[in-house]
Scaffold this motif. Structure first.
Motif, PDB file in Angstrom:
ATOM      1  N   GLY A  21       0.831  -1.119  -0.152  1.00  0.00           N
ATOM      2  CA  GLY A  21      -0.096  -0.148  -0.048  1.00  0.00           C
ATOM      3  C   GLY A  21       0.915   1.119   0.010  1.00  0.00           C
ATOM      4  O   GLY A  21       2.018   1.144   0.047  1.00  0.00           O
ATOM      5  N   ALA A  24       4.466   2.171   2.308  1.00  0.00           N
ATOM      6  CA  ALA A  24       4.830   0.829   2.801  1.00  0.00           C
ATOM      7  C   ALA A  24       6.357   0.865   2.990  1.00  0.00           C
ATOM      8  O   ALA A  24       6.812   0.140   3.772  1.00  0.00           O
ATOM      9  N   LYS A  26       8.521   0.718  -0.237  1.00  0.00           N
ATOM     10  CA  LYS A  26       8.955   0.009  -1.337  1.00  0.00           C
ATOM     11  C   LYS A  26      10.105   0.801  -1.924  1.00  0.00           C
ATOM     12  O   LYS A  26      11.103   0.097  -2.097  1.00  0.00           O
ATOM     13  N   GLU A  49       6.961   1.351 -11.421  1.00  0.00           N
ATOM     14  CA  GLU A  49       5.745   1.586 -12.333  1.00  0.00           C
ATOM     15  C   GLU A  49       4.597   2.242 -11.338  1.00  0.00           C
ATOM     16  O   GLU A  49       4.734   2.233 -10.004  1.00  0.00           O
ATOM     17  N   PRO A  50       3.686   3.097 -12.108  1.00  0.00           N
ATOM     18  CA  PRO A  50       3.815   3.330 -13.573  1.00  0.00           C
ATOM     19  C   PRO A  50       5.041   4.091 -13.828  1.00  0.00           C
ATOM     20  O   PRO A  50       5.525   4.935 -13.035  1.00  0.00           O
ATOM     21  N   ARG A  60       2.690   8.109 -16.882  1.00  0.00           N
ATOM     22  CA  ARG A  60       2.642   8.253 -15.358  1.00  0.00           C
ATOM     23  C   ARG A  60       1.816   9.538 -14.874  1.00  0.00           C
ATOM     24  O   ARG A  60       0.989   9.476 -14.051  1.00  0.00           O
ATOM     25  N   ARG A  85       3.130  -0.300 -19.143  1.00  0.00           N
ATOM     26  CA  ARG A  85       3.689  -1.355 -18.852  1.00  0.00           C
ATOM     27  C   ARG A  85       4.481  -2.201 -19.921  1.00  0.00           C
ATOM     28  O   ARG A  85       5.488  -2.640 -20.085  1.00  0.00           O
ATOM     29  N   PHE A 108       4.169  -3.761 -10.017  1.00  0.00           N
ATOM     30  CA  PHE A 108       4.058  -4.394 -11.262  1.00  0.00           C
ATOM     31  C   PHE A 108       2.764  -4.810 -11.422  1.00  0.00           C
ATOM     32  O   PHE A 108       1.972  -4.275 -10.927  1.00  0.00           O
ATOM     33  N   SER A 111      -0.235  -4.674  -8.717  1.00  0.00           N
ATOM     34  CA  SER A 111      -0.708  -3.320  -8.404  1.00  0.00           C
ATOM     35  C   SER A 111      -1.955  -3.149  -9.206  1.00  0.00           C
ATOM     36  O   SER A 111      -2.950  -2.513  -8.971  1.00  0.00           O
ATOM     37  N   TYR A 115      -5.503  -2.542  -7.376  1.00  0.00           N
ATOM     38  CA  TYR A 115      -6.090  -1.241  -7.501  1.00  0.00           C
ATOM     39  C   TYR A 115      -7.202  -1.173  -8.565  1.00  0.00           C
ATOM     40  O   TYR A 115      -8.118  -0.678  -8.250  1.00  0.00           O
ATOM     41  N   GLN A 116      -6.700  -1.721  -9.745  1.00  0.00           N
ATOM     42  CA  GLN A 116      -7.890  -1.558 -10.867  1.00  0.00           C
ATOM     43  C   GLN A 116      -8.815  -2.893 -10.824  1.00  0.00           C
ATOM     44  O   GLN A 116     -10.083  -2.580 -10.857  1.00  0.00           O
ATOM     45  N   ARG A 160       6.483  12.100   3.367  1.00  0.00           N
ATOM     46  CA  ARG A 160       7.369  11.993   1.959  1.00  0.00           C
ATOM     47  C   ARG A 160       6.855  13.004   1.155  1.00  0.00           C
ATOM     48  O   ARG A 160       7.685  13.812   0.504  1.00  0.00           O
ATOM     49  N   GLU A 170      -3.491   8.168  -3.337  1.00  0.00           N
ATOM     50  CA  GLU A 170      -3.307   8.657  -1.771  1.00  0.00           C
ATOM     51  C   GLU A 170      -4.694   9.199  -1.361  1.00  0.00           C
ATOM     52  O   GLU A 170      -4.734   9.161  -0.155  1.00  0.00           O
ATOM     53  N   GLU A 203      12.417   0.044  11.995  1.00  0.00           N
ATOM     54  CA  GLU A 203      13.428   0.861  11.066  1.00  0.00           C
ATOM     55  C   GLU A 203      13.640   0.146   9.871  1.00  0.00           C
ATOM     56  O   GLU A 203      13.480  -1.003   9.826  1.00  0.00           O
ATOM     57  N   PRO A 204      14.085   1.057   8.799  1.00  0.00           N
ATOM     58  CA  PRO A 204      14.226   0.537   7.553  1.00  0.00           C
ATOM     59  C   PRO A 204      15.263  -0.591   7.391  1.00  0.00           C
ATOM     60  O   PRO A 204      15.160  -1.654   6.751  1.00  0.00           O
ATOM     61  N   VAL A 207      13.632  -3.732   8.417  1.00  0.00           N
ATOM     62  CA  VAL A 207      12.985  -4.420   7.045  1.00  0.00           C
ATOM     63  C   VAL A 207      13.704  -4.920   6.157  1.00  0.00           C
ATOM     64  O   VAL A 207      13.479  -5.959   5.606  1.00  0.00           O
TER      65      VAL A 207
END
Ligand code: T5A
Length: 248
Positions: A21, A24, A26, A49-50, A60, A85, A108, A111, A115-116, A160, A170, A203-204, A207
């Motif tokens: 999401g 997250a 990524k 992507e996009p 995008r 894509r 990729f 998503s 989402y769609q 961010r 968002e 913490e990053p 992860v």
């Protein structure tokens, strides 16, 4: 797109996608994984992507501005994501894999499915047809699904973003984002051989350690190291160099 290290080896590269999401982590985690792979001597291409290729980056802008949705709802968006894509796979991903680089892609086709498909109600028939045209039988070798409570992810995304307005996705409500998280968890449960669900809280670096364990195990064929935070880091170092020698 960022090329992280000189090219080594001649066999086909590996394709790793990151999903999850909003906020997250990524992009943060892809960067950290690329650094670790570079240290291990593996060339990587980091992309998203996009976007990811010049043509797809133009699309995008349309998508994140919400114009795609205004034109024809989720179906129009699905078509635009597919067009982006198609360009991205043909001009960037396939050539990089063919020359032996590992491709790390921020989002990729999962998503689109989430989402769609799940959230936008685009029919599985249309999604399957678009998938056939854009990627055919090509699938990621590994999909890392970052799992995080919705509130934390949205807070991170807001930090961010700073003073900028939320983008088309968002800006959706909390219920949308909760359904998103459930849909990703369902994909992880349905395709355990391709997907791994990673706890993205903390913490990053913590992860990143969780992801690195999976990559060592599934992609590099290194013997399983001890979980992050537990004693035994010395042993991990040994394991790494042995495995490196084995795969050379
Ligand atoms: N989309 C995309 C579709 O609908 N269909 C599709 O087919 C595709 C491909 C793309 C949008 O398009 C949609 C999904 C998306 O809504 P985007 O701008 O690329 O939009 O945004 P996202 O992919 O959602 O990425 P984000 O930038 O929002 O989040 P990330 O990449 O998951 O998170 P990241 O790494 O940028 O981190 C966000 C913030 O949190 C901090 C970072 O420093 C950053 O400030 N952070 C952490 N803070 C604390 N602890 C940690 N562990 C942290 N990790 C990162």
């Amino acid at each position: 797109m960022v090329e992280q290290a000189p090219q080594t080896g001649s066999s086909r590269g590996r394709f790793i996608t990151f999903e999850g999401g909003e906020g997250a982590g990524k992009s943060t985690q892809i960067k950290l994984l690329a650094e670790r792979l570079a240290k291990a001597g593996q060339a990587t291409v980091v992309t998203r992507e996009p976007g990811g290729s010049p043509g797809a980056e133009i699309i995008r802008h349309l998508l994140l501005s919400g114009i795609g949705h205004l034109i024809g709802g989720s179906e129009a968006e699905a078509l635009l994501f597919a067009a982006a894509r198609d360009d991205h796979v043909r001009t960037l991903i396939e050539p990089a894999l063919a020359r032996g680089a590992w491709v790390l892609c921020d989002r990729f086709y999962d998503s689109t499915r989430v989402y769609q498909g799940k959230l936008g109600d685009v029919s599985p028939a249309l999604l399957n047809a678009l998938q056939d045209v854009t990627i055919g039988a090509m699938k990621p070798d590994l999909t890392v699904i970052l799992d995080i409570p919705v509130e934390i992810g949205l807070k991170r995304a807001a930090v961010r973003r700073g003073a900028e307005a939320p983008d088309r996705f968002e800006g959706e409500n909390a219920d949308f984002h909760r359904k998103l998280r459930d849909a990703y968890r369902q994909i992880a449960a349905a395709e355990p051989e391709r997907c791994v669900l990673i706890d993205a809280e903390g913490e990053p670096k913590l992860v990143a350690d969780r992801i690195w364990l999976t990559v060592q195990d599934r992609m590099l064929g290194w013997p399983q190291a001890k979980p992050p935070g537990k004693p035994g880091a010395k042993g991990r170092g040994k394991t790494k160099s042995k495995a490196k020698a084995r795969s050379a």
